[in-house]
Scaffold this motif. Structure first.
Motif: not given
Length: 146
Positions: A96-103
């Motif tokens: 989940t962390t890469p998607f959160f940071l990217f979003g």
């Protein structure tokens, strides 16, 4: 904006106080920094930066007193963080962390007018940040991550 800053300052000071109180319950080890060192360090930095924001807000009279609308970067960030905190324990940190940071990064880039130029940099930085955090906490510090 001024009201948002005041609300943020109060919330962060309350959070720092809670962290300080919780860290006092950690076991004390002689001749070492102990398990409470890192939470207390982060809470101390939170107090410092909250007070700095409070002083800056009080000194800067050019900021408006109007509270920004529901689509402001601040409120979208709060909602995104809440969603991340609810989803991450179920799906896992690495998922989940890469998607959160990217979003969140893309939303901030679009609202600041940077547009599509940042997606490659955000993708790389999201993956590197996630990997570095995982290595630091899971491997070096032996902190279990979801």
């Amino acid at each position: 904006m001024r009201r948002n800053n005041y609300v943020i300052c109060v919330l962060m000071l309350l959070l720092a106080g809670y962290v300080f109180m919780s860290a006092r319950k950690f076991p004390v080890e002689e001749l070492t920094l102990g398990p409470a060192f890192f939470p207390e360090l982060v809470a101390g930095l939170l107090v410092f930066f909250s007070l700095a924001l409070l002083i800056q807000t009080m000194m800067d009279r050019r900021q408006s007193d109007a509270v920004e609308g529901p689509c402001s970067v601040f409120w979208v960030g709060i909602v995104a963080m809440a969603a991340y905190l609810l989803i991450m324990p179920r799906l896992g940190f690495l998922e989940t962390t890469p998607f959160f940071l990217f979003g969140t990064g893309m939303y901030m880039a679009y609202t600041s007018g940077e547009g599509k130029a940042w997606w490659k940099k955000l993708t790389v930085s999201s993956l590197i940040t996630t990997g570095a955090l995982y290595y630091l906490f899971a491997k070096l510090l032996n902190v279990p991550l979801p």
